[in-house]
Design an enzyme around this catalytic site. Structure first.
Site, mmCIF file in Angstrom:
data_model
loop_
_atom_site.group_PDB
_atom_site.id
_atom_site.type_symbol
_atom_site.label_atom_id
_atom_site.label_comp_id
_atom_site.label_asym_id
_atom_site.label_seq_id
_atom_site.Cartn_x
_atom_site.Cartn_y
_atom_site.Cartn_z
ATOM 1 N N TYR B 170 0.850 -1.192 0.000
ATOM 2 C CA TYR B 170 0.000 0.000 0.000
ATOM 3 C C TYR B 170 0.881 1.236 0.000
ATOM 4 O O TYR B 170 1.749 1.407 0.854
ATOM 5 C CB TYR B 170 -0.901 -0.014 1.240
ATOM 6 C CG TYR B 170 -1.855 1.146 1.348
ATOM 7 C CD1 TYR B 170 -3.120 1.080 0.767
ATOM 8 C CD2 TYR B 170 -1.502 2.310 2.033
ATOM 9 C CE1 TYR B 170 -4.003 2.146 0.860
ATOM 10 C CE2 TYR B 170 -2.386 3.378 2.125
ATOM 11 C CZ TYR B 170 -3.630 3.293 1.545
ATOM 12 O OH TYR B 170 -4.505 4.347 1.628
ATOM 13 N N ASP B 238 -1.526 13.765 -11.656
ATOM 14 C CA ASP B 238 -2.547 14.586 -10.992
ATOM 15 C C ASP B 238 -2.691 14.239 -9.517
ATOM 16 O O ASP B 238 -3.102 15.054 -8.713
ATOM 17 C CB ASP B 238 -3.908 14.392 -11.685
ATOM 18 C CG ASP B 238 -3.900 15.035 -13.066
ATOM 19 O OD1 ASP B 238 -2.872 15.649 -13.421
ATOM 20 O OD2 ASP B 238 -4.902 14.916 -13.779
ATOM 21 N N PHE B 242 -0.650 12.793 -3.125
ATOM 22 C CA PHE B 242 -0.836 11.630 -2.243
ATOM 23 C C PHE B 242 -0.184 10.356 -2.765
ATOM 24 O O PHE B 242 0.080 9.449 -1.995
ATOM 25 C CB PHE B 242 -2.335 11.378 -2.036
ATOM 26 C CG PHE B 242 -3.063 12.594 -1.561
ATOM 27 C CD1 PHE B 242 -2.857 13.073 -0.266
ATOM 28 C CD2 PHE B 242 -3.915 13.287 -2.402
ATOM 29 C CE1 PHE B 242 -3.514 14.216 0.177
ATOM 30 C CE2 PHE B 242 -4.565 14.433 -1.962
ATOM 31 C CZ PHE B 242 -4.370 14.902 -0.674
ATOM 32 N N TYR B 513 -8.768 11.588 -21.690
ATOM 33 C CA TYR B 513 -9.401 11.416 -20.384
ATOM 34 C C TYR B 513 -10.894 11.651 -20.543
ATOM 35 O O TYR B 513 -11.303 12.625 -21.158
ATOM 36 C CB TYR B 513 -8.858 12.515 -19.475
ATOM 37 C CG TYR B 513 -8.258 12.024 -18.193
ATOM 38 C CD1 TYR B 513 -6.924 11.700 -18.123
ATOM 39 C CD2 TYR B 513 -9.033 11.907 -17.049
ATOM 40 C CE1 TYR B 513 -6.362 11.258 -16.945
ATOM 41 C CE2 TYR B 513 -8.471 11.471 -15.858
ATOM 42 C CZ TYR B 513 -7.142 11.144 -15.806
ATOM 43 O OH TYR B 513 -6.582 10.712 -14.642
#
EC number: 2.5.1.26
Lengths: 769, 593
Positions: B170, B238, B242, B513
């Protein structure tokens, strides 16, 4: 307001005309000038005419009433196809998927007579009305832009390079050839000429027809469809008259006017050809053969029209006018060109609109019959057209135009086409269509023709012809048929037709005898009613010097019989499946479903070019036949067997007699191949030889059906035999020569006669593109 | 761990503590303090202070939202269990006691706390977030471990093999391919291996312009730390706030500025991965090798099925001297695509060039924050007048390209001129730096917008593909139309938002996209409808010559198409690698194959 419109339109027209006149030769120019003057006069007089209010007002209510999304409207055939898997019992299957037959009356509020308005309103007001169709998905494209984008296309350049290499001529020259092909072909749609066309046709139609009925709900769904995806209008072709009828109706109802694929002979007509071109027609050579460049230009032109979505595209999927008023096996070349942009993802979807045009009486009825007997078709010419104006004096009853439910190619092709196959090559590089594409194109084309058939309207006269042809020809020409017998039979067959799902134009407001009397009167050129009996009229004296021989007599009778047969053919698509089951019951003398199905499928193979069967639907067709026969009480059906109660014999005999002329005609041709015919022959030699052979048999009393003389039937037999591989085309031959396998033909004849059971006959899928 | 104190260039900042959920939403996107909401006046606001848009009022959003989706502020669907997770709803962990005992003795931090486990049980697919908002949890990991360095990972993998425990690596948790979902059929104990504590830059090599970085580092930290030394990687997906370096490698990520810096496969010089068979790495850092198939390509895109990426040597670049945003308005999408194609043909693409379609242009417009001065609004009005009235652009057809130039000042200006000249040939008008910059800012806040939509019956998602140039227009039109038609067919009552943009250009094609969202009022199972439509859209993409994925990866969401995509033999090749490297399926997330 009104006046301003006239002025603008007048300016528009005169510009067009002056442009056109610069391109025409001297003699024509004079005619043009006359025309211009006439139009000028008309325009001027129009200004003084009382203006007509909005012409579409009358239909406004109907239009809004029937507005619905077209994608929710699944055609019966398609719906039944879908549901097939879920249902078990054939009866439930059929009743669920086929909408209850409705007798359409001409006074049905759903049908609107286009001419009604024209008879009351001003034709000029109509001609110069404000024309504001809902916008197509894409902006309009001028005909020269269209030509340019065809010339600029990568595809055409690719092919041109190939041609240049093959022929050794420079690329510029090949592109020059392409340019001139394109100029010969190209349409030049202009609103001014649409108006001229609308004016002329209004005058002509009012003379020819009592009414032109169209179904408003079909038109409303079409209105929705033109705003979403490229629309392909696919009418059947029964008469020259219907060439511009679709454009006429669309103009009248504020829908975008289509670009139409037409045969090149029309372009050759002086002035008229140019008017047609400017009304949206583009012209295709008849025999393209292996002219690679021509194919390339044509296919790119068609694809560009579809891709650009600026106007609906109209073409005859049957390829030509049906001489027999029976649907023709669809031609797949143009169909493939039309569908390709969808297969290759260049458009999201394509909407196909089957359109059925039906006539009470066809203008060319006697010409067509003679053509079938080998009299060559007169060349299309303006002079001929002017001569033909005498028919304006005659009455041709009503015309029916039925706009079918729009079909979404995308939905129909789901699961049939793997569009990924086009991923690995540039799409402009020509590629042989793969088997699944070919099969899909063929299936779609057949489906559309079947839907045309379903949408067509059957008049009382067609049913009367069915009855008339149940009798031997010598009775009809000799003692005649009792009128009462005919009318009783017709009323009886009307019920049968309704049971089998026909759409009839049989007004309920008029008594049945009156309907039939009037139908017979309309067709007094073929039948005559005298002292309570009906007689078949022999054809007119052909203009010949020689004394009339017995063979000429046969031809004259044949012409009349073929005319009757044509009108019978209009109703045949309703009866053909039950009739084939009736024939199967009669020939095989079996009750077992399996065996009957076997023979039914054999008949479909033999009659593959005679009647329209959607590929891959044999079992469903058989179930449909069972369902209808059961519905009208002609048979009882359980899981294993089909049994005939005594009460069903009348229906079965009627149906079987409908099919008998075809079976007999096929047997004659088979016999010709096996006994008389040469081993190797060309199509040109074949037709007169078979005709002669059949004439002999008729004269000797061995053959009773005159339909064997029809060249159409003969050609269909040839196609069927080729499909069954009993006849093969010689590869080396340039004149389309064929070789017969007599043993195979004999075997087919024996199966058809019930002498041997149908084996698994080798039938190749018929999907040449 | 054997790292030398002197070699540590920087340590990631405070954010990525073990308890990430303390500053991040557990059932939505991004930071807890940043979200959109409609205030009492019905105006949209963005909270927090992390973004340019933070604290601003967005007056146009409500109208756009209501008119696009037919949604209404009266019809709310707030998350049922927000904001605190109800741990009693989570299944108790299935623990492998022997494994836990041995692991504890190594001192590596671990947890079986429900919050920790739920947080690592999902990515950001719509169905995952939707379920969380409804308080529904499927199979979640039974335990979370936080290795601190490569050697910790080696120990964990050894123990997992020994005790037959399933490991799921993870990183940033930003997957949109169901890659983090625990296979429900998995009966072994599932351990989530959280790499977030491996977040150091181990060394920077200024001679070769490379940096050796631990794979758990998050994009924004990597960039910030390198910037402190005057360098950057230039890799800016993008999700870079994170997503982690290891995740990029494992999914073959692509960054917005790949035209200058390259995609992840161009940036990686050396990778270290721990597998059940041991550690795989190359013996040198040669810039290119001819040593058989590149083993890096077994690692890149392996999506956690073969092992854990622990350390990566990456190319770095000196920070650009000058950055300039820009934008161009085109009369229609066709012209815009033609311009992008020409830019690619001339190989003069700026660091980033993106083309939005008309719907997205309008969307971007709706997200304009309230302007402070009358002068600005007057100027905007004038601009609009010029484009629509004077230049005759149809406001319902025009589209906009956003540009980002990087480099030294002179070259940027020169480059800018070249691109604008090309644009002019296709009818493009320069539309200012501001529009461009706002366009890029939106990519960071758009994921927050989905959470807002979900408060008002609107669900949506984005997905991507890559496609050859000649099919770009066709694929855009067909996929958008297919989405609309499928929604209609599946009973969606309101017309959906179906829009696209071209986000990357290549020599031979482009990355496209798609955004798709709809109002689900009146549907009993909106997620199922959503999945059906997305499935149909993917089929349409493939039928139009698009790829299965440009950079999101396959995960479990797109597995069914893998065989058709890479052929039966290709599947066999990948399977045999998996069989050799991980015969007992320790890395059992069942992605990809």
């Amino acid at each position: 307001m009104q006046i301003r419109h006239y002025v603008i339109n007048y300016a528009h027209i005169s510009v067009n005309i002056s442009f056109a006149s610069s391109r025409l030769s001297g003699a024509c120019r004079v005619l043009w000038v006359l025309w211009v003057l006439k139009v000028l006069c008309l325009v001027l007089s129009a200004v003084h005419e009382p203006s007509v209010p909005e012409v579409t007002v009358g239909h406004g209510a109907a239009r809004s009433r029937c507005r619905r999304s077209f994608r929710n409207v699944q055609p019966r055939l398609v719906a039944s196809e879908r549901k097939r898997g879920e249902r078990k019992t054939p009866a439930g299957e059929m009743s669920g998927s086929f909408r209850d037959p409705v007798v359409l009356r001409s006074d049905d509020e759903d049908l609107v007579d286009v001419l009604e308005e024209r008879r009351h309103g001003s034709d000029l007001g109509f001609t110069f009305r404000t024309f504001s169709p809902p916008s197509c998905p894409a902006p309009s494209v001028s005909s020269s832009d269209l030509r340019q984008s065809v010339l600029d296309s990568l595809f055409l350049r690719h092919v041109a390079k190939e041609v240049a290499v093959e022929t050794g001529s420079p690329l510029e020259m090949v592109m020059g050839d392409a340019r001139s092909i394109l100029e010969e072909m190209s349409q030049n749609l202009q609103l001014g000429f649409i108006r001229l066309m609308a004016f002329t046709l209004t005058k002509v139609f009012k003379k020819l027809f009592r009414s032109i009925f169209i179904n408003m709900d079909g038109l409303n769904t079409l209105q929705q469809a033109v705003q979403e995806n490229p629309v392909v209008l696919m009418p059947n072709h029964r008469s020259y008259v219907d060439f511009l009828i679709i454009s006429y109706i669309l103009f009248a109802f504020d829908l975008p006017v289509p670009v139409i694929a037409a045969g090149i002979p029309l372009a050759g007509m002086k002035i008229v050809g140019e008017i047609l071109r400017r009304s949206g027609a583009f012209f295709i050579r008849r025999s393209i053969g292996s002219d690679k460049l021509y194919w390339a230009v044509l296919s790119e032109y068609v694809r560009t029209i579809i891709r650009k979505e600026f106007a609906p595209f109209e073409f005859y999927v049957e390829g030509l006018r049906s001489r027999t008023l029976k649907s023709l096996t669809p031609k797949l070349g143009m169909m493939h060109m039309v569908l390709e942009p969808f297969f290759k993802g260049e458009v999201f979807d394509i909407t196909l609109v089957p359109i059925s045009v039906s006539y009470d009486r066809v203008l060319e009825e006697s010409l067509l019959a003679h053509e079938l007997l080998g009299v060559p078709k007169p060349r299309e010419s303006t002079a001929g057209l002017l001569k033909a104006t005498r028919i304006l004096q005659e009455d041709f009853g009503s015309m029916f135009v039925n706009f079918g439910c729009p079909l979404s190619v995308r939905s129909l092709c789901e699961g049939r086409i793997d569009r990924c196959r086009f991923n690995l090559r540039p799409r402009h590089v020509p590629q042989q269509p793969s088997a699944d594409v070919q099969a899909c194109v063929s299936w779609l084309a057949h489906l559309v023709v079947r839907l045309q058939e379903e949408g067509s309207v059957i008049g009382p006269w067609s049913l009367m012809c069915c009855q008339l042809l149940q009798n031997p020809v010598h009775v009809l020409t000799g003692d005649g048929l009792d009128w009462q017998q005919l009318s009783d039979g017709t009323v009886w067959s009307r019920r049968l037709a309704v049971d089998c799902g026909a759409r009839l134009s049989w007004s309920g407001s008029v008594s049945d005898p009156d309907v039939m009397t009037s139908a017979a009167a309309l067709h007094r050129s073929v039948v005559q009613r005298r002292r309570g009996r009906v007689y078949l009229l022999q054809g007119e004296e052909p203009e010949r010097r020689r004394p009339i021989g017995s063979e000429d007599g046969v031809m004259r009778t044949a012409a009349a019989v073929l005319m009757l047969a044509s009108y019978r053919n209009q109703a045949l698509h309703v009866f053909v499946r039950p009739a084939m089951l009736a024939a199967a019951l009669n020939v095989t003398r079996s009750r077992r479903r399996e065996q009957l199905l076997g023979f039914f499928c054999f008949l479909q193979d033999v009659f593959s070019h005679e009647f329209i069967f959607v590929p891959g639907r044999s079992t469903q067709d058989f179930e449909e036949a069972c369902f209808y026969l059961k519905k009208c009480g002609a048979v009882n059906i359980d899981d294993q067997e089909v049994t005939v109660p005594d009460s069903g014999l009348e229906v079965l005999s009627f149906l079987q007699k409908l099919l008998q002329p075809f079976i007999d005609s096929y047997q004659v041709v088979f016999r010709f191949f096996c006994e008389d015919g040469p081993q190797v022959f060309s199509e040109k030699q074949l037709l007169p030889a078979v005709r002669q052979f059949a004439t002999k048999l008729i004269l000797s009393g061995e053959l009773h059906t005159y339909e064997a003389l029809s060249s159409d039937t003969q050609k269909n037999v040839l196609s069927a035999l080729r499909r069954l591989q009993a006849v093969t085309k010689l590869r080396a031959s340039e004149q389309n020569e064929y070789k017969v396998n007599r043993e195979a033909v004999r075997r087919t004849a024996d199966v058809l006669a019930g002498k041997i059971p149908p084996q698994m006959l080798q039938a190749t899928p018929d999907a040449r593109l | 761990c054997g790292r030398q104190p002197g070699s540590i260039v920087g340590v990631s900042n405070h954010i990525w503590q073990i308890k990430r959920q303390e500053i991040m939403k557990w059932n939505g996107w991004g930071y807890s303090d940043s979200r959109f909401f409609f205030n009492k006046k019905g105006q949209a606001e963005f909270t927090g202070r992390r973004y340019r848009l933070s604290g601003l009022i967005i007056p146009g959003l409500k109208d756009w939202f209501e008119s696009t989706f037919g949604a209404s502020l009266q019809h709310k669907t707030p998350a049922t269990v927000s904001p605190i997770l109800n741990s009693s709803a989570v299944q108790p962990p299935t623990l492998n006691e022997a494994f836990v005992e041995e692991l504890k003795s190594t001192g590596i931090p671990l947890s079986h706390d429900a919050e920790d486990r739920v947080f690592r049980a999902h990515g950001h697919c719509l169905h995952e977030i939707f379920a969380l908002r409804e308080g529904k949890f499927g199979r979640v990991p039974d335990m979370v471990v936080w290795p601190n360095c490569h050697n910790d990972v080696v120990k964990i993998v050894e123990l997992a093999c020994k005790h037959n425990v399933c490991l799921i690596p993870y990183g940033g948790g930003t997957s949109v391919s169901s890659a983090l979902e625990c296979p429900p059929e998995e009966t072994r104990s599932i351990v989530s291996l959280d790499t977030s504590q491996m977040n150091r830059i181990l060394w920077i090599d200024e001679k070769n312009l490379t940096a050796h970085v631990e794979a758990g580092i998050v994009g924004q930290d990597l960039e910030r730390l390198l910037n402190e030394s005057g360098y950057c990687t230039g890799h800016e997906p993008d999700s870079m706030e994170f997503s982690s370096l290891g995740g990029w490698v494992a999914t073959r990520a692509s960054g917005m500025k790949k035209n200058v810096y390259g995609n992840i496969e161009d940036l990686v010089v050396h990778v270290k991965m721990v597998t059940p068979q041991g550690v795989i790495e190359k013996s040198c850092q040669g810039p290119r090798m001819s040593t058989g198939p590149d083993v890096h390509h077994f690692i890149m895109g392996s999506e956690g099925t073969l092992g854990v990426v622990t350390e990566v040597t990456m190319k770095i670049r000196p920070m650009p001297e000058y950055q300039k945003y820009g934008s161009v308005v085109f009369p229609n999408f066709e012209q815009g695509v033609a311009c992008l194609r020409e830019v690619a043909r001339q190989r003069c693409a700026p660091a980033s060039i993106r083309l939005m379609d008309n719907e997205q242009f309008k969307f971007g417009h709706a997200l304009k924050p309230q302007v402070s001065s009358i002068f600005t609004s007057f100027l905007d009005g004038l601009k609009k007048f010029y484009i629509t009235k004077f230049k005759g652009f149809d406001p319902n057809r025009l589209c906009v390209a956003t540009l980002l130039f990087e480099g030294d000042r002179e070259k940027v200006l020169q480059h800018e001129k070249q691109v604008y000249d090309i644009a002019a040939k296709f009818g493009g008008l320069a539309a200012g730096e501001d529009n461009g910059q706002r366009g890029y800012m939106l990519t960071f806040v758009i994921a927050y917008l989905r959470d807002l939509g979900m408060d008002y019956y609107v669900i949506g998602e984005s997905f991507e593909t890559s496609v050859p140039w000649d099919r770009v227009l066709d694929i855009c039109r067909n996929v958008k139309a297919r989405i609309i038609r499928e929604c209609k067919d599946k009973g969606v009552q309101f017309s959906p938002l179906s829009t696209c943009r071209v986000t990357q250009t290549y020599d031979a094609g482009a990355c496209v996209y798609f955004y798709f969202a709809f109002n689900y009022r009146g549907l009993s199972d909106p997620v199922h409808v959503y999945e059906q439509v997305e499935h149909a859209a993917r089929e349409e993409i493939l039928a139009n010559g698009g790829s299965l994925s440009h950079h999101h990866g396959v995960g479990k969401l797109r597995k069914e198409w893998m065989r058709d995509t890479i052929s039966k033999v290709g599947m066999g090749m990948l399977k045999s690698v998996k069989d050799y490297v991980d015969p007992n399926n320790i890395f059992g997330n069942r992605n990809l194959l």
